[in-house]
Design a protein around this motif. Structure first.
Motif, PDB file in Angstrom:
ATOM      1  N   TYR A   1       0.840  -1.197   0.000  1.00 44.83           N
ATOM      2  CA  TYR A   1       0.000   0.000   0.000  1.00 44.83           C
ATOM      3  C   TYR A   1       0.880   1.254   0.000  1.00 44.83           C
ATOM      4  CZ  TYR A   1      -3.187   3.678   1.351  1.00 44.83           C
ATOM      5  OH  TYR A   1      -3.888   4.855   1.375  1.00 44.83           O
ATOM      6  N   VAL A   2       1.901   1.244   0.842  1.00 48.31           N
ATOM      7  CA  VAL A   2       2.819   2.387   0.886  1.00 48.31           C
ATOM      8  C   VAL A   2       3.509   2.568  -0.461  1.00 48.31           C
ATOM      9  CG1 VAL A   2       4.920   3.306   1.968  1.00 48.31           C
ATOM     10  CG2 VAL A   2       3.180   2.144   3.368  1.00 48.31           C
ATOM     11  N   MET A   3       3.917   1.476  -1.090  1.00 46.74           N
ATOM     12  CA  MET A   3       4.657   1.540  -2.336  1.00 46.74           C
ATOM     13  C   MET A   3       3.785   1.980  -3.519  1.00 46.74           C
ATOM     14  SD  MET A   3       6.661  -2.009  -1.582  1.00 46.74           S
ATOM     15  CE  MET A   3       6.935  -2.436  -3.306  1.00 46.74           C
ATOM     16  N   ARG A   4       2.547   1.488  -3.590  1.00 46.23           N
ATOM     17  CA  ARG A   4       1.710   1.727  -4.773  1.00 46.23           C
ATOM     18  C   ARG A   4       0.761   2.910  -4.636  1.00 46.23           C
ATOM     19  NH1 ARG A   4       0.423  -4.695  -5.854  1.00 46.23           N
ATOM     20  NH2 ARG A   4       2.415  -5.176  -6.855  1.00 46.23           N
ATOM     21  N   VAL A   5       0.373   3.205  -3.399  1.00 45.35           N
ATOM     22  CA  VAL A   5      -0.572   4.309  -3.175  1.00 45.35           C
ATOM     23  C   VAL A   5       0.109   5.425  -2.406  1.00 45.35           C
ATOM     24  CG1 VAL A   5      -2.798   4.980  -2.188  1.00 45.35           C
ATOM     25  CG2 VAL A   5      -2.521   2.706  -3.225  1.00 45.35           C
ATOM     26  N   GLY A   6       0.696   5.102  -1.286  1.00 46.08           N
ATOM     27  CA  GLY A   6       1.462   6.078  -0.525  1.00 46.08           C
ATOM     28  C   GLY A   6       0.619   6.910   0.407  1.00 46.08           C
ATOM     29  N   ARG A   7      -0.180   7.777  -0.165  1.00 48.09           N
ATOM     30  CA  ARG A   7      -1.024   8.676   0.619  1.00 48.09           C
ATOM     31  C   ARG A   7      -2.323   8.862  -0.143  1.00 48.09           C
ATOM     32  NH1 ARG A   7      -1.237  14.315   0.236  1.00 48.09           N
ATOM     33  NH2 ARG A   7      -2.291  15.320   1.990  1.00 48.09           N
ATOM     34  N   CYS A   8      -3.442   8.886   0.596  1.00 47.36           N
ATOM     35  CA  CYS A   8      -4.739   8.977  -0.066  1.00 47.36           C
ATOM     36  C   CYS A   8      -5.660   9.932   0.696  1.00 47.36           C
ATOM     37  CB  CYS A   8      -5.374   7.584  -0.165  1.00 47.36           C
ATOM     38  SG  CYS A   8      -6.934   7.559  -1.080  1.00 47.36           S
ATOM     39  N   PRO A   9      -5.721  11.198   0.294  1.00 47.02           N
ATOM     40  CA  PRO A   9      -6.609  12.160   0.952  1.00 47.02           C
ATOM     41  C   PRO A   9      -8.080  11.935   0.570  1.00 47.02           C
ATOM     42  CG  PRO A   9      -4.813  13.240  -0.246  1.00 47.02           C
ATOM     43  CD  PRO A   9      -4.877  11.830  -0.709  1.00 47.02           C
ATOM     44  N   LEU A  10      -8.970  12.528   1.355  1.00 47.71           N
ATOM     45  CA  LEU A  10     -10.405  12.472   1.101  1.00 47.71           C
ATOM     46  C   LEU A  10     -10.856  13.777   0.458  1.00 47.71           C
ATOM     47  CD1 LEU A  10     -13.073  10.812   1.663  1.00 47.71           C
ATOM     48  CD2 LEU A  10     -13.333  12.280   3.687  1.00 47.71           C
ATOM     49  N   VAL A  11     -11.571  13.664  -0.656  1.00 48.56           N
ATOM     50  CA  VAL A  11     -12.162  14.827  -1.332  1.00 48.56           C
ATOM     51  C   VAL A  11     -13.596  14.986  -0.817  1.00 48.56           C
ATOM     52  CG1 VAL A  11     -12.814  15.813  -3.556  1.00 48.56           C
ATOM     53  CG2 VAL A  11     -10.743  14.425  -3.367  1.00 48.56           C
ATOM     54  N   PRO A  12     -14.021  16.178  -0.425  1.00 52.09           N
ATOM     55  CA  PRO A  12     -15.382  16.365   0.091  1.00 52.09           C
ATOM     56  C   PRO A  12     -16.448  15.918  -0.907  1.00 52.09           C
ATOM     57  CG  PRO A  12     -14.049  18.311   0.492  1.00 52.09           C
ATOM     58  CD  PRO A  12     -13.242  17.427  -0.410  1.00 52.09           C
ATOM     59  N   TYR A  13     -17.634  15.650  -0.416  1.00 51.49           N
ATOM     60  CA  TYR A  13     -18.729  15.168  -1.260  1.00 51.49           C
ATOM     61  C   TYR A  13     -19.230  16.251  -2.220  1.00 51.49           C
ATOM     62  CZ  TYR A  13     -23.290  13.700  -2.851  1.00 51.49           C
ATOM     63  OH  TYR A  13     -24.361  13.389  -3.654  1.00 51.49           O
ATOM     64  N   PHE A  14     -19.448  15.823  -3.458  1.00 44.80           N
ATOM     65  CA  PHE A  14     -20.144  16.615  -4.474  1.00 44.80           C
ATOM     66  C   PHE A  14     -21.083  15.662  -5.208  1.00 44.80           C
ATOM     67  CE2 PHE A  14     -16.245  18.966  -3.811  1.00 44.80           C
ATOM     68  CZ  PHE A  14     -16.626  20.288  -3.914  1.00 44.80           C
ATOM     69  N   ALA A  15     -22.180  16.174  -5.717  1.00 43.01           N
ATOM     70  CA  ALA A  15     -23.108  15.338  -6.488  1.00 43.01           C
ATOM     71  C   ALA A  15     -22.416  14.849  -7.760  1.00 43.01           C
ATOM     72  CB  ALA A  15     -24.360  16.134  -6.858  1.00 43.01           C
ATOM     73  N   PRO A  16     -22.727  13.638  -8.229  1.00 39.19           N
ATOM     74  CA  PRO A  16     -22.133  13.129  -9.469  1.00 39.19           C
ATOM     75  C   PRO A  16     -22.339  14.111 -10.626  1.00 39.19           C
ATOM     76  CG  PRO A  16     -23.313  11.388  -8.350  1.00 39.19           C
ATOM     77  CD  PRO A  16     -23.625  12.655  -7.602  1.00 39.19           C
ATOM     78  N   GLY A  17     -21.269  14.366 -11.356  1.00 39.99           N
ATOM     79  CA  GLY A  17     -21.348  15.277 -12.494  1.00 39.99           C
ATOM     80  C   GLY A  17     -21.160  16.740 -12.139  1.00 39.99           C
ATOM     81  N   ASP A  18     -21.082  17.075 -10.858  1.00 45.77           N
ATOM     82  CA  ASP A  18     -20.890  18.467 -10.429  1.00 45.77           C
ATOM     83  C   ASP A  18     -19.491  18.917 -10.837  1.00 45.77           C
ATOM     84  OD1 ASP A  18     -20.510  20.886  -9.091  1.00 45.77           O
ATOM     85  OD2 ASP A  18     -21.663  20.253  -7.347  1.00 45.77           O
ATOM     86  N   ARG A  19     -19.416  19.969 -11.634  1.00 43.57           N
ATOM     87  CA  ARG A  19     -18.113  20.418 -12.133  1.00 43.57           C
ATOM     88  C   ARG A  19     -17.224  20.983 -11.031  1.00 43.57           C
ATOM     89  NH1 ARG A  19     -16.600  19.519 -17.590  1.00 43.57           N
ATOM     90  NH2 ARG A  19     -18.422  18.476 -18.481  1.00 43.57           N
TER      91      ARG A  19
END
Length: 216
Positions: A126-144
Motif C-alpha cells: 500500500y505504501v509503495m503503490r498508493v502512498g497517501r490517499c486524501p479524502l475529497v469532500p462530497y459533491f453530487a455526481p457530475g458536479d463540475r
C-alpha cells in the motif's frame, strides 16, 4: 467525428477493455459505474457514459481533447472531467482509474477517517503503490465543482477517495493505475476487517525506508 485508429492505439484500447473487464468481473464495479482513461498524443481515451466496464468495445471508447471537447467515439463518461483535472495537475501520469469499489466506498463514508490520509500504513505494498490517499469532500455526481476539488488534491497525491463515492487513482501507465486502484481497494477491505482489533501498523521508520527504496 472521424478518427483513424492506428495499430498502437488499437492495442491500447484493447488493453483498456481487458483490464476494465478484469476489474468488473472481480467485483470492483457494478452496473455502469466506474471509468478508465489513458492519455495519448491524440487525446484522452476514456470509457463512454452509461457503459459497463465489463463490456467495453475498443472501437467505441471515447476520445476527448484536453479542453474536454468530444473528438470521436461514443459520448464520454460524465466524470471525464475528473480524469482531465488529474492529468492537468500531474502531467507525468498517463492513466486514471475511477471505481465505485465496495470497500473503498464504505471507507469513504466513515466519520473516523483522516481526510488528509484515509488509511494507515497496513502493508508495504500500500505504501509503495498508493502512498497517501486524501479524502475529497462530497459533491453530487457530475458536479463540475468536483473537478476543482480533485485538482487541488492532485497537486499533492496521485490517489484520492471521493467522499461517499469512490477512489480516483492515477498511474504512469495503465497497469500502474490499475494496480494502485486494486491495492487501495484491498487495503480498505483490510482496514474494515481489522476495525476493533489491536492492530500493528507499519512504523514511521518502516514507511520512510520503503519510500527510500521505492520512490514514486
Amino acid at each position: 467525428m472521424s478518427h483513424r485508429i492506428g495499430p498502437e492505439e488499437a492495442k491500447l484500447r484493447e488493453e483498456i477493455c481487458v483490464l476494465s473487464a478484469s476489474l468488473f468481473n472481480r467485483g470492483y464495479g457494478c452496473g455502469a459505474s466506474g471509468n478508465v482513461s489513458v492519455l495519448t498524443e491524440a487525446g484522452m481515451i476514456v470509457s463512454p457514459t452509461g457503459s459497463s466496464m465489463g463490456r467495453l468495445d475498443p472501437e467505441r471508447l471515447s476520445l476527448v481533447a484536453p479542453d474536454g471537447t468530444h473528438l470521436a467515439g461514443d459520448r464520454p463518461s460524465k466524470e471525464a472531467f475528473l480524469h482531465l483535472a488529474m492529468y492537468e495537475e500531474r502531467p507525468e501520469m498517463r492513466s486514471v482509474v475511477h471505481l465505485h469499489s465496495t470497500h473503498s466506498v464504505a471507507l469513504s463514508c466513515l466519520e473516523e477517517i483522516d481526510p488528509e490520509d484515509v488509511l494507515p500504513p497496513i502493508t508495504a505494498y500500500y505504501v509503495m503503490r498508493v502512498g497517501r490517499c486524501p479524502l475529497v469532500p462530497y459533491f453530487a455526481p457530475g458536479d463540475r465543482a468536483l473537478a476543482e476539488a480533485v485538482r487541488g488534491v492532485a497537486r499533492h497525491a496521485h490517489a484520492m477517495l471521493l467522499a461517499n463515492h469512490g477512489p480516483v487513482v492515477a498511474g504512469k501507465g495503465l497497469d500502474a493505475a490499475v494496480a494502485a486502484a486494486e491495492e487501495l481497494e484491498e487495503t480498505a477491505k483490510l482496514y474494515l476487517m481489522l476495525r476493533g482489533e489491536k492492530t500493528r501498523f507499519l512504523t514511521q521508520a518502516q514507511v520512510a525506508d520503503l519510500r527510500l527504496r521505492f520512490p514514486s
